[in-house]
Design a protein around this motif. Structure first.
Motif, PDB file in Angstrom:
ATOM      1  N   VAL A 166    -111.348 -40.389 -25.913  1.00 52.26           N
ATOM      2  CA  VAL A 166    -111.976 -40.401 -24.484  1.00 52.26           C
ATOM      3  C   VAL A 166    -111.249 -39.566 -23.415  1.00 52.26           C
ATOM      4  O   VAL A 166    -109.796 -39.428 -23.360  1.00 52.26           O
ATOM      5  CB  VAL A 166    -111.997 -41.712 -24.017  1.00 52.26           C
ATOM      6  CG1 VAL A 166    -112.345 -41.841 -22.496  1.00 52.26           C
ATOM      7  CG2 VAL A 166    -112.781 -42.973 -24.746  1.00 52.26           C
ATOM      8  N   SER A 201    -123.160 -43.378 -25.751  1.00 55.11           N
ATOM      9  CA  SER A 201    -121.966 -42.734 -25.665  1.00 55.11           C
ATOM     10  C   SER A 201    -120.927 -42.538 -26.829  1.00 55.11           C
ATOM     11  O   SER A 201    -119.974 -41.813 -26.584  1.00 55.11           O
ATOM     12  CB  SER A 201    -121.416 -43.284 -24.218  1.00 55.11           C
ATOM     13  OG  SER A 201    -120.993 -44.533 -24.574  1.00 55.11           O
ATOM     14  N   ARG A 202    -121.063 -43.561 -27.725  1.00 51.97           N
ATOM     15  CA  ARG A 202    -120.080 -43.722 -28.742  1.00 51.97           C
ATOM     16  C   ARG A 202    -118.630 -44.265 -28.100  1.00 51.97           C
ATOM     17  O   ARG A 202    -117.643 -44.152 -28.723  1.00 51.97           O
ATOM     18  CB  ARG A 202    -119.774 -42.409 -29.381  1.00 51.97           C
ATOM     19  CG  ARG A 202    -121.092 -42.086 -30.255  1.00 51.97           C
ATOM     20  CD  ARG A 202    -120.938 -40.738 -30.835  1.00 51.97           C
ATOM     21  NE  ARG A 202    -120.396 -39.686 -30.080  1.00 51.97           N
ATOM     22  CZ  ARG A 202    -120.009 -38.506 -30.488  1.00 51.97           C
ATOM     23  NH1 ARG A 202    -120.027 -38.137 -31.764  1.00 51.97           N
ATOM     24  NH2 ARG A 202    -119.543 -37.529 -29.578  1.00 51.97           N
ATOM     25  N   LEU A 203    -118.571 -44.728 -26.709  1.00 54.62           N
ATOM     26  CA  LEU A 203    -117.137 -45.479 -26.347  1.00 54.62           C
ATOM     27  C   LEU A 203    -117.173 -46.572 -27.212  1.00 54.62           C
ATOM     28  O   LEU A 203    -117.934 -47.381 -27.335  1.00 54.62           O
ATOM     29  CB  LEU A 203    -117.453 -45.596 -25.029  1.00 54.62           C
ATOM     30  CG  LEU A 203    -116.202 -46.241 -24.375  1.00 54.62           C
ATOM     31  CD1 LEU A 203    -115.221 -45.248 -24.161  1.00 54.62           C
ATOM     32  CD2 LEU A 203    -116.435 -46.804 -22.878  1.00 54.62           C
ATOM     33  N   ILE A 212    -121.394 -33.785 -26.335  1.00 51.05           N
ATOM     34  CA  ILE A 212    -121.241 -34.868 -27.437  1.00 51.05           C
ATOM     35  C   ILE A 212    -122.687 -34.898 -28.339  1.00 51.05           C
ATOM     36  O   ILE A 212    -122.752 -36.211 -28.974  1.00 51.05           O
ATOM     37  CB  ILE A 212    -120.865 -36.199 -26.810  1.00 51.05           C
ATOM     38  CG1 ILE A 212    -121.762 -36.606 -25.731  1.00 51.05           C
ATOM     39  CG2 ILE A 212    -119.435 -35.816 -25.967  1.00 51.05           C
ATOM     40  CD1 ILE A 212    -121.821 -38.390 -25.370  1.00 51.05           C
ATOM     41  N   VAL A 235    -115.471 -38.460 -26.448  1.00 44.13           N
ATOM     42  CA  VAL A 235    -116.335 -39.221 -25.341  1.00 44.13           C
ATOM     43  C   VAL A 235    -115.828 -38.972 -24.310  1.00 44.13           C
ATOM     44  O   VAL A 235    -114.896 -39.032 -23.830  1.00 44.13           O
ATOM     45  CB  VAL A 235    -116.134 -40.815 -25.557  1.00 44.13           C
ATOM     46  CG1 VAL A 235    -117.097 -41.526 -24.246  1.00 44.13           C
ATOM     47  CG2 VAL A 235    -116.411 -41.226 -26.958  1.00 44.13           C
ATOM     48  N   ASN A 245    -111.357 -45.469 -27.404  1.00 49.24           N
ATOM     49  CA  ASN A 245    -111.284 -44.244 -28.223  1.00 49.24           C
ATOM     50  C   ASN A 245    -110.230 -43.291 -27.538  1.00 49.24           C
ATOM     51  O   ASN A 245    -109.976 -43.049 -26.636  1.00 49.24           O
ATOM     52  CB  ASN A 245    -112.482 -43.345 -28.402  1.00 49.24           C
ATOM     53  CG  ASN A 245    -113.818 -44.163 -28.420  1.00 49.24           C
ATOM     54  OD1 ASN A 245    -113.996 -45.404 -28.059  1.00 49.24           O
ATOM     55  ND2 ASN A 245    -114.867 -43.733 -29.140  1.00 49.24           N
ATOM     56  N   PHE A 259    -126.125 -36.140 -24.781  1.00 55.07           N
ATOM     57  CA  PHE A 259    -126.178 -37.119 -25.761  1.00 55.07           C
ATOM     58  C   PHE A 259    -127.413 -37.228 -26.537  1.00 55.07           C
ATOM     59  O   PHE A 259    -128.415 -36.831 -25.875  1.00 55.07           O
ATOM     60  CB  PHE A 259    -125.785 -38.403 -25.292  1.00 55.07           C
ATOM     61  CG  PHE A 259    -126.845 -38.996 -24.179  1.00 55.07           C
ATOM     62  CD1 PHE A 259    -127.815 -39.751 -24.475  1.00 55.07           C
ATOM     63  CD2 PHE A 259    -126.493 -38.974 -22.812  1.00 55.07           C
ATOM     64  CE1 PHE A 259    -128.561 -40.218 -23.609  1.00 55.07           C
ATOM     65  CE2 PHE A 259    -127.164 -39.281 -21.947  1.00 55.07           C
ATOM     66  CZ  PHE A 259    -128.418 -40.273 -22.256  1.00 55.07           C
TER      67      PHE A 259
END
Length: 430
Positions: A212, A395-397, A221, A233, A209, A275
């Motif tokens: 990041v 984490s949405r990474l 986040i 992130v 992303n 998170f």
């Protein structure tokens, strides 16, 4: 057991096995990764149900030995394709040869699969992947089973090698909830793991992303949307494999590397920013009479209904004077197991799977051998939970794209990107 220097007694394997097996019976829980018995230091790690053990009488760094054992496990998995008792038994000679090359007279030579290929010539005996069972196959519905369990050194039938590469984003989550449901601590330990079956080791570019950022910025986040949605992130810190080039990482979050054979972590990262936890746990224990109490546990899945968690186990320690527990599941509950471990005074609730957005409840009635005095919540708990959630990462990474340098116009290897979240320490106080 392989003895490189002959400084430990021949029966040390049997001593280790008995110590680990009966450690729980002594009321001390699982055996620690490092312990001493009769002047011998024992180090062990557990991977896929197998114990990798090292022994020495010398005072060495435990971190060094444990890391060595993890790398040995990874090399064995690279060669055999899968870690299992059956695979080790059928490839005993190969594994012995690997250990002989990795360690020489007690000194580590190399743990690189790429380097070992020049010295190890035994071919692995492939184990039938259908014997692994569902627990041994990671995301089998989304990709061919053979790709998950094959060796990096063995060719497929016909002498050809299938060109493909796997990228796994694996996150271990630690969360502590207060008795009122608020998050006290939260942390994610993540790794981007790569396993390459590409011939010629072409250069690859792996893009993350663009949002990041590294270093705490005081932002949150927390988001009630999908775990794979867009947004910032924020990584507290991270480190990269020695083969990764970071020339353009600061510009467009792209990692460039030439992958070696075998499995290795491209990047490790840690997140302590707020998170959204995947599960909410509400637990209550109340007295129901002089010698009785009732426990209610509710688990709610706070992730999309398209995602399914599996291998869920909820545990709660009970007062030491608990003698009997009767369970009551919600109507229509399927795939649930309940148990009272009397030796450890602990109750367990297992769920085969949990669909996102669903809620599950367990009621339990406790019988005591004596009347409880004072606050019963201080004598029970906390509630702990273990789980695995494929295709989910809090984490949405994300890996935005995976570019492989082409050898020719027709060169188009298979690319697999997978996400999985495991519980590390998921605890709710009573």
């Amino acid at each position: 057991m392989v003895s490189d220097r002959g400084e430990v007694p021949k029966g040390s394997a049997e001593i280790f096995f008995r110590k680990v097996k009966f450690w729980k019976d002594d009321g001390e829980g699982d055996a620690p990764p490092v312990f001493n018995a009769d002047g011998v230091n024992y180090f062990h790690v557990k991977d896929a149900g197998l114990l990798f053990v090292a022994t020495t009488r010398v005072n060495v760094s435990p971190s060094l030995v444990l890391e060595l054992l993890r790398r040995i496990a990874r090399v064995v998995k690279d060669y055999l394709g899968v870690l299992s008792e059956d695979a080790l038994r059928k490839n005993f000679v190969l594994v012995y040869e690997l250990l002989d090359q990795i360690i020489d007279f007690g000194y580590v030579q190399t743990t690189s699969t790429e380097v070992l290929k020049s010295y190890v010539f035994n071919e692995p005996v492939v184990v039938d992947s259908s014997q692994l069972g569902p627990a041994g196959i990671f995301m089998a519905k989304r990709m061919p089973v053979t790709t998950i369990t094959k060796s990096v050194v063995a060719n497929e039938r016909g002498g050809r090698k299938r060109e493909e590469i796997f990228v796994d984003i694996i996150e271990k989550m630690s969360v502590t909830f207060s008795s009122s449901g608020y998050i006290l601590t939260s942390e994610i330990d993540g790794t981007i793991q790569l396993k390459s079956y590409l011939t010629g080791n072409p250069e690859i570019r792996l893009a993350l992303n663009e949002e990041v950022s590294i270093g705490r910025g005081g932002e949150s986040i927390y988001d009630y949307g999908s775990s794979l949605g867009s947004g910032a992130v924020i990584l507290d810190d991270c480190n990269f494999h020695e083969s990764v080039h970071l020339d353009s990482f600061d510009v467009d979050r792209t990692l460039t590397l030439v992958p070696t054979d075998g499995e290795f972590p491209v990047m490790n990262y840690r997140i302590t920013q707020e998170f959204k936890p995947p599960f909410r746990i509400n637990a209550l224990i109340e007295e129901a009479g002089p010698f009785k109490a009732e426990v209610t546990i509710k688990v709610r899945a706070d992730f999309p209904s398209s995602i399914i968690a599996d291998k869920i186990l909820v545990q709660i320690p009970l007062p030491t004077y608990t003698t009997r527990v009767s369970f009551e599941l919600e109507p229509g509950a399927v795939g649930n197991t309940t148990d009272f471990i009397e030796a450890n005074k602990r109750m367990e609730w297992g769920l085969k799977k949990i669909v996102g957005g669903s809620e599950h409840t367990l009621h339990a009635k406790l019988t005591f051998s004596q009347e409880s005095h004072g606050n019963i919540t201080k004598e029970a708990g906390p509630v702990s939970m273990t789980f695995t959630i494929p295709m989910f990462n809090a984490s949405r990474l994300q890996v935005k794209y995976l570019h492989i340098t082409k050898k020719s116009k027709s060169y188009n290897p298979y690319r697999w990107v997978r996400y999985v979240t495991h519980s590390n320490s998921y605890v709710a106080r009573l």
